[in-house]
Design a protein around this motif. Structure first.
Motif, PDB file in Angstrom:
ATOM      1  N   GLU A  12      96.637  74.582 -23.133  1.00  0.00           N
ATOM      2  CA  GLU A  12      95.389  74.516 -22.377  1.00  0.00           C
ATOM      3  C   GLU A  12      94.203  75.043 -23.180  1.00  0.00           C
ATOM      4  OE1 GLU A  12      95.309  72.982 -19.581  1.00  0.00           O
ATOM      5  OE2 GLU A  12      97.492  72.702 -19.546  1.00  0.00           O
ATOM      6  N   ARG A  13      94.350  75.148 -24.491  1.00  0.00           N
ATOM      7  CA  ARG A  13      93.279  75.719 -25.307  1.00  0.00           C
ATOM      8  C   ARG A  13      92.813  74.701 -26.334  1.00  0.00           C
ATOM      9  NH1 ARG A  13      91.640  80.930 -26.667  1.00  0.00           N
ATOM     10  NH2 ARG A  13      93.379  81.817 -25.480  1.00  0.00           N
ATOM     11  N   SER A  14      91.522  74.607 -26.482  1.00  0.00           N
ATOM     12  CA  SER A  14      90.944  73.787 -27.534  1.00  0.00           C
ATOM     13  C   SER A  14      90.191  74.700 -28.487  1.00  0.00           C
ATOM     14  CB  SER A  14      90.005  72.727 -26.953  1.00  0.00           C
ATOM     15  OG  SER A  14      88.942  73.344 -26.240  1.00  0.00           O
ATOM     16  N   PHE A  15      90.150  74.317 -29.763  1.00  0.00           N
ATOM     17  CA  PHE A  15      89.519  75.140 -30.785  1.00  0.00           C
ATOM     18  C   PHE A  15      88.262  74.449 -31.300  1.00  0.00           C
ATOM     19  CE2 PHE A  15      94.041  76.302 -31.122  1.00  0.00           C
ATOM     20  CZ  PHE A  15      93.939  77.677 -30.932  1.00  0.00           C
ATOM     21  N   GLU A  16      87.335  75.275 -31.720  1.00  0.00           N
ATOM     22  CA  GLU A  16      86.147  74.779 -32.387  1.00  0.00           C
ATOM     23  C   GLU A  16      85.802  75.747 -33.509  1.00  0.00           C
ATOM     24  OE1 GLU A  16      81.471  73.573 -31.490  1.00  0.00           O
ATOM     25  OE2 GLU A  16      82.804  74.189 -29.864  1.00  0.00           O
ATOM     26  N   ASP A  17      85.917  75.276 -34.729  1.00  0.00           N
ATOM     27  CA  ASP A  17      85.605  76.100 -35.892  1.00  0.00           C
ATOM     28  C   ASP A  17      86.434  77.385 -35.888  1.00  0.00           C
ATOM     29  OD1 ASP A  17      84.309  76.420 -38.298  1.00  0.00           O
ATOM     30  OD2 ASP A  17      82.658  77.556 -37.438  1.00  0.00           O
ATOM     31  N   ALA A  18      87.758  77.240 -35.806  1.00  0.00           N
ATOM     32  CA  ALA A  18      88.664  78.380 -35.695  1.00  0.00           C
ATOM     33  C   ALA A  18      89.616  78.428 -36.878  1.00  0.00           C
ATOM     34  CB  ALA A  18      89.459  78.302 -34.395  1.00  0.00           C
ATOM     35  N   VAL A  19      90.151  79.611 -37.133  1.00  0.00           N
ATOM     36  CA  VAL A  19      91.265  79.795 -38.050  1.00  0.00           C
ATOM     37  C   VAL A  19      92.341  80.563 -37.292  1.00  0.00           C
ATOM     38  CG1 VAL A  19      90.243  81.897 -39.033  1.00  0.00           C
ATOM     39  CG2 VAL A  19      92.029  80.688 -40.291  1.00  0.00           C
ATOM     40  N   VAL A  20      93.562  80.045 -37.327  1.00  0.00           N
ATOM     41  CA  VAL A  20      94.669  80.641 -36.587  1.00  0.00           C
ATOM     42  C   VAL A  20      95.720  81.118 -37.585  1.00  0.00           C
ATOM     43  CG1 VAL A  20      96.478  80.268 -34.871  1.00  0.00           C
ATOM     44  CG2 VAL A  20      94.262  79.145 -34.605  1.00  0.00           C
ATOM     45  N   PHE A  21      96.010  82.410 -37.554  1.00  0.00           N
ATOM     46  CA  PHE A  21      97.068  82.966 -38.390  1.00  0.00           C
ATOM     47  C   PHE A  21      98.401  82.764 -37.677  1.00  0.00           C
ATOM     48  CE2 PHE A  21      93.366  85.363 -39.887  1.00  0.00           C
ATOM     49  CZ  PHE A  21      93.513  85.210 -41.253  1.00  0.00           C
ATOM     50  N   THR A  22      99.383  82.225 -38.389  1.00  0.00           N
ATOM     51  CA  THR A  22     100.686  81.918 -37.811  1.00  0.00           C
ATOM     52  C   THR A  22     101.772  82.778 -38.446  1.00  0.00           C
ATOM     53  OG1 THR A  22     101.058  80.146 -39.421  1.00  0.00           O
ATOM     54  CG2 THR A  22     100.004  79.541 -37.335  1.00  0.00           C
ATOM     55  N   THR A  78      86.072  81.516 -36.422  1.00  0.00           N
ATOM     56  CA  THR A  78      86.542  82.414 -35.378  1.00  0.00           C
ATOM     57  C   THR A  78      88.048  82.611 -35.533  1.00  0.00           C
ATOM     58  OG1 THR A  78      84.845  81.585 -33.877  1.00  0.00           O
ATOM     59  CG2 THR A  78      86.691  82.798 -32.901  1.00  0.00           C
ATOM     60  N   PRO A  79      88.527  83.854 -35.701  1.00  0.00           N
ATOM     61  CA  PRO A  79      89.947  84.059 -35.988  1.00  0.00           C
ATOM     62  C   PRO A  79      90.793  84.243 -34.734  1.00  0.00           C
ATOM     63  CG  PRO A  79      88.752  86.102 -36.341  1.00  0.00           C
ATOM     64  CD  PRO A  79      87.732  85.082 -35.909  1.00  0.00           C
ATOM     65  N   TYR A  80      92.034  83.764 -34.825  1.00  0.00           N
ATOM     66  CA  TYR A  80      93.055  83.956 -33.794  1.00  0.00           C
ATOM     67  C   TYR A  80      94.345  84.356 -34.497  1.00  0.00           C
ATOM     68  CZ  TYR A  80      89.999  81.304 -30.623  1.00  0.00           C
ATOM     69  OH  TYR A  80      88.945  80.855 -29.875  1.00  0.00           O
ATOM     70  N   ARG A  81      95.217  85.019 -33.738  1.00  0.00           N
ATOM     71  CA  ARG A  81      96.551  85.323 -34.260  1.00  0.00           C
ATOM     72  C   ARG A  81      97.590  84.771 -33.299  1.00  0.00           C
ATOM     73  NH1 ARG A  81      96.681  90.722 -34.115  1.00  0.00           N
ATOM     74  NH2 ARG A  81      95.921  90.994 -36.252  1.00  0.00           N
ATOM     75  N   PHE A  82      98.477  83.916 -33.798  1.00  0.00           N
ATOM     76  CA  PHE A  82      99.613  83.410 -33.037  1.00  0.00           C
ATOM     77  C   PHE A  82     100.851  84.172 -33.474  1.00  0.00           C
ATOM     78  CE2 PHE A  82     103.144  80.141 -33.150  1.00  0.00           C
ATOM     79  CZ  PHE A  82     103.498  80.307 -31.821  1.00  0.00           C
ATOM     80  N   THR A  83     101.571  84.731 -32.520  1.00  0.00           N
ATOM     81  CA  THR A  83     102.782  85.455 -32.856  1.00  0.00           C
ATOM     82  C   THR A  83     103.782  85.283 -31.719  1.00  0.00           C
ATOM     83  OG1 THR A  83     103.665  87.591 -33.601  1.00  0.00           O
ATOM     84  CG2 THR A  83     102.021  87.643 -31.838  1.00  0.00           C
ATOM     85  N   TYR A  84     104.903  85.924 -31.812  1.00  0.00           N
ATOM     86  CA  TYR A  84     105.931  85.787 -30.785  1.00  0.00           C
ATOM     87  C   TYR A  84     106.824  87.015 -30.801  1.00  0.00           C
ATOM     88  CZ  TYR A  84     108.931  84.487 -34.733  1.00  0.00           C
ATOM     89  OH  TYR A  84     109.607  84.493 -35.927  1.00  0.00           O
ATOM     90  N   ARG A  85     107.497  87.223 -29.693  1.00  0.00           N
ATOM     91  CA  ARG A  85     108.516  88.266 -29.599  1.00  0.00           C
ATOM     92  C   ARG A  85     109.876  87.595 -29.530  1.00  0.00           C
ATOM     93  NH1 ARG A  85     109.569  93.485 -28.098  1.00  0.00           N
ATOM     94  NH2 ARG A  85     111.435  93.838 -26.828  1.00  0.00           N
ATOM     95  N   GLY A  86     110.788  88.035 -30.364  1.00  0.00           N
ATOM     96  CA  GLY A  86     112.129  87.462 -30.384  1.00  0.00           C
ATOM     97  C   GLY A  86     112.565  87.160 -31.805  1.00  0.00           C
ATOM     98  N   THR A  87     113.673  86.477 -31.918  1.00  0.00           N
ATOM     99  CA  THR A  87     114.208  86.070 -33.219  1.00  0.00           C
ATOM    100  C   THR A  87     114.125  84.555 -33.319  1.00  0.00           C
ATOM    101  OG1 THR A  87     115.730  87.946 -33.256  1.00  0.00           O
ATOM    102  CG2 THR A  87     116.212  86.112 -34.735  1.00  0.00           C
ATOM    103  N   TRP A  88     113.492  84.069 -34.384  1.00  0.00           N
ATOM    104  CA  TRP A  88     113.367  82.623 -34.531  1.00  0.00           C
ATOM    105  C   TRP A  88     114.694  82.037 -34.989  1.00  0.00           C
ATOM    106  CZ3 TRP A  88     110.285  79.267 -32.544  1.00  0.00           C
ATOM    107  CH2 TRP A  88     110.350  77.949 -32.988  1.00  0.00           C
ATOM    108  N   THR A  89     115.236  81.136 -34.189  1.00  0.00           N
ATOM    109  CA  THR A  89     116.550  80.545 -34.465  1.00  0.00           C
ATOM    110  C   THR A  89     116.455  79.028 -34.572  1.00  0.00           C
ATOM    111  OG1 THR A  89     117.026  80.460 -32.087  1.00  0.00           O
ATOM    112  CG2 THR A  89     117.771  82.418 -33.296  1.00  0.00           C
ATOM    113  N   GLY A  90     115.334  78.528 -35.027  1.00  0.00           N
ATOM    114  CA  GLY A  90     115.167  77.083 -35.069  1.00  0.00           C
ATOM    115  C   GLY A  90     115.095  76.478 -33.690  1.00  0.00           C
ATOM    116  N   ALA A  91     114.524  77.228 -32.746  1.00  0.00           N
ATOM    117  CA  ALA A  91     114.337  76.801 -31.353  1.00  0.00           C
ATOM    118  C   ALA A  91     115.655  76.652 -30.601  1.00  0.00           C
ATOM    119  CB  ALA A  91     113.529  75.504 -31.259  1.00  0.00           C
TER     120      ALA A  91
END
Length: 742
Positions: free
Chosen positions: A488-498, A544-557
């Motif tokens: 539900e989010r749209s970006f405009e002139d953003a940088v997202v750290f993954t 405009t900076p954003y940070r995408f992160t997660y809690r858990g262990t990545w197991t290839g979904a």
């Protein structure tokens, strides 16, 4: 007026021609409907089963490249952005006098085909079109090798193969290469039957493009046809060396060879442009030991000595997978294909074999077509045994999800012979019954037999499709949860750290998040790295900076994670004062606080009365030269009450550790990216926060993603910060005067 009358007359003639064709060959109309249905089926499957793509991140590579082609680019140029932060998965980094450029390890042919879908408004339209084109080719080959009814059933057999469905609904080069190979086969057969150099040229173009797309795959598919051409030339020379018949065979062969060779030249030219050497393919530039042949092989962090024994074991496994799990109706489909092969062989034997069928200037027997299709099966299996890719796919589990995709071409002859077996059994049963009863009763009996057998075939088809479908659906559900913050989010002139669970690769594993064909779109995705590099990304992009992160262990979904996407600020001023309030976990007996930088640490004590209300508050400051807690008593450390900041970019950590009566610990760790200089500090806020059990440092499994995470009772985090001694809070990153070391 006369012009309109002429157009109307031509339209009427065309309509009459179409109607006559439909009346004469109603199977063609049915075939058109089946082909369209195959395209729609794959399109819907791509949307419903793979809305976020599969867990094979090569899809992102092809889509990155397709987006680049749409912008007229062969290279990605990060400019001032540190390339380590934005390098896509499976892209080669090339250092030139003009700076860094990056290119895909794959050929541009399949991406160009995918780009057509984007031009039409939906990437997935390309997948449906490619699948429909392959189905049309299979119909034509089935009709040429046997008859049109076999061709119709072959389309159904193709569409029922889980390997066809899963691979065609994803953005890989296997289905596009097979489409080109099938187009080659259809044009080759047509050229041989009508003696047309034009059809020969079309065959040459198709196989040349297939070579550009997947060279080894195209070669394996073409080997039987190359052999047929050489035998035809030899027989024609022996029988008709000076006649028009030999010249016709020669002209047809040359018509195929010239454009085919031209596209080999195009392939080598592309190599020269991107790698600098026409004989060095991009995939070899990425991983020189990832190719065909036996001996030591390596790609990234995996290496293996690929021996003939391992090749035989791998090939046996691939054959078992194909014929038991990944074709239509599994073992039943295999049995029908065996019947089809037997029927073709019996028919050829009754007609005196194929020895006298070669080398007419026009005409190609259906037995020849069947023999060529059958020869594709050993050519592919034996040829792929010489390549270690199937072993690698079995090792990393991708073949379990998507099938033995390196053997995708064998679906074409298997579908044709399965159809021939099914049609042959029905015809044989009808013929036998007509010897004992009327034609009408024989047809009814055949229909009853089909109705009785249909549930068994359907059950076999369900068993074949169910496991890979459910396995991929599970991963799609987990990917949907992973990407939920972006829906539900749209970006405009953003940088997202993954995040970087697999290292410094963009779109690996999060291939749904891509920057497009360059770094000038609405959003740029950058892999989260060290402080100096992250600050350099902010300075270079000024977004405009954003940070995408997660809690858990990545197991290839395979298992879900709890994601978070947070807007960031860069606090710029003389110094930054922060306040962090954390909840006291259950059974906590003592608490200590540390402020850490690369230059040292300071430890502080927390009086008992400071945690009487179930929380502990730490006031701390950063910059311009030191960091420290300001509301707690100093208890020792390596550099005094205030910890020095490293020059340039650094990380300042706040660690609040609770220890229970039994010795179990829980640590809140906040990691803030900081740049300092003579004029003050710049702090990326909020910091990354983790809640670590039994250790002072933990990975993504401890990431704080708000109160909805699965934490120990009593855990909570609240934090804020403000700039003091000059400066102001900035909603967008200001120019940062330092650059990352490269």
């Amino acid at each position: 007026m006369s012009r309109r009358r002429g157009l109307r007359t031509r339209a009427e003639r065309l309509g009459r021609t179409v109607r006559r064709g439909v009346r004469a060959h109603p199977e063609r109309l049915v075939a058109a409907g089946l082909v369209a249905a195959v395209g729609v089926l794959v399109y819907v499957l791509a949307i419903e089963l793979f809305p976020y793509h599969s867990v094979n991140d090569d899809e992102g590579v092809y889509l990155y490249q397709a987006a680049m082609l749409l912008e007229g680019k062969l290279f990605l140029r990060p400019g001032a952005i540190p390339w380590e932060a934005v390098r896509p998965w499976f892209f080669v980094v090339d250092f030139t006098d003009d700076g860094v450029r990056m290119y895909s390890k794959y050929s541009p042919v399949a991406p160009a085909m995918f780009a057509v879908g984007r031009l039409l408004g939906d990437w997935n339209l390309a997948l449906g079109g490619i699948a429909a084109g392959t189905a049309a080719g299979v119909y034509a080959l089935g009709a040429a090798a046997f008859d049109r009814r076999v061709g119709l059933v072959a389309v159904v057999a193709l569409a029922g193969a889980p390997l066809f469905l899963m691979t065609s609904a994803t953005f890989f080069s296997y289905a596009p290469a097979t489409l080109l190979n099938v187009a080659f086969a259809v044009a080759y057969v047509r050229a041989a039957r009508v003696g047309s150099p034009r059809w020969g040229a079309a065959a040459g173009v198709a196989i040349g493009l297939a070579f550009f797309c997947r060279p080894y795959t195209a070669l394996l598919f073409a080997i039987p046809f190359i052999g047929h051409t050489l035998v035809s030339l030899a027989v024609a020379w022996r029988r008709h060396a000076r006649s028009q018949r030999f010249r016709g065979v020669l002209a047809r062969s040359v018509a195929i060879a010239v454009p085919g060779a031209a596209f080999v030249g195009v392939t080598l030219g592309y190599n020269a442009v991107v790698t600098g050497d026409p004989l060095t393919f991009p995939y070899a530039a990425f991983a020189p030991n990832d190719g065909i042949g036996f001996g030591p092989h390596e790609i990234l962090n995996y290496e293996r000595n690929y021996t003939p024994e391992l090749a035989a074991e791998t090939t046996a496994t691939a054959i078992e997978y194909v014929f038991t799990d990944w074709i239509a109706a599994g073992p039943i489909g295999t049995a029908l294909a065996a019947v089809g092969v037997g029927a073709a062989g019996l028919r050829a034997w009754r007609r005196g074999g194929l020895r006298d069928r070669f080398a007419p200037a026009t005409g190609m027997a259906d037995g020849e077509v069947a023999a060529l299709l059958l020869a594709v099966v050993p050519a592919v299996f034996l040829g792929e045994a010489y390549f270690w890719g199937t072993h690698n796919g079995l090792r990393n589990g991708l073949i379990d999800l998507l099938g033995p995709f390196y053997h995708f071409d064998v679906l074409v002859p298997i579908a044709v012979f399965s159809a021939a077996g099914a049609v042959g059994l029905c015809r044989g049963l009808a013929t036998e019954l007509r010897r004992h009863t009327t034609r009408r009763r024989a047809r009814i009996a055949v229909l009853v037999a089909l109705a009785v057998s249909a549930p068994f075939v359907a059950a076999a088809e369900r068993d074949a499709v169910e496991d890979p479908y459910d396995a991929n659906a599970l991963r799609t559900d987990n990917l949907a949860a992973t990407y939920e913050p972006f829906e539900e989010r749209s970006f405009e002139d953003a940088v997202v750290f993954t995040p970087d669970p697999y290292g410094d690769w963009q779109a690996h594993p999060f291939q749904y998040l891509r920057s497009g064909g360059g770094f000038d779109g609405d959003v740029v995705y950058a892999t989260d790295g060290g402080p100096e590099r992250d600050l350099a990304v902010l300075a270079a992009t000024n977004r405009t900076p954003y940070r995408f992160t997660y809690r858990g262990t990545w197991t290839g979904a395979a298992t879900p994670v709890n994601p978070e996407l947070r807007r960031l600020r860069v606090l710029d001023g003389g110094r930054v004062r922060a306040r962090t309030t954390v909840g006291v976990p259950q059974s906590a007996a003592s608490v200590s606080v540390r402020v850490e930088t690369p230059e040292g640490f300071a430890r502080y004590t927390v009086p008992a009365e400071a945690r009487g209300n179930g929380t502990v508050t730490v006031a701390w400051r950063v910059g311009p030269e030191t960091a420290a807690a300001t509301n707690l008593a100093y208890d020792g450390g390596s550099a005094g009450r205030s910890v020095p900041l490293a020059d340039g970019g650094a990380e300042v950590d706040l660690a609040v550790t609770f220890v229970g009566s039994g010795g179990a610990s829980l640590t809140y760790r906040q990691e803030a990216t900081v740049a300092n200089g003579a004029d003050g500090v710049e702090v990326v806020w909020p910091p990354e926060t983790r809640v670590c059990r039994l250790t002072a440092e933990c990975g993504y499994g401890g990431t704080w993603v708000g109160p909805d995470g699965d934490y120990v009772g009593g855990v909570s985090v609240e934090t804020d910060a403000r700039v003091v001694d000059g400066g102001a809070s900035q909603e967008r990153p200001p120019p940062i005067r330092r650059t990352a070391a490269r």
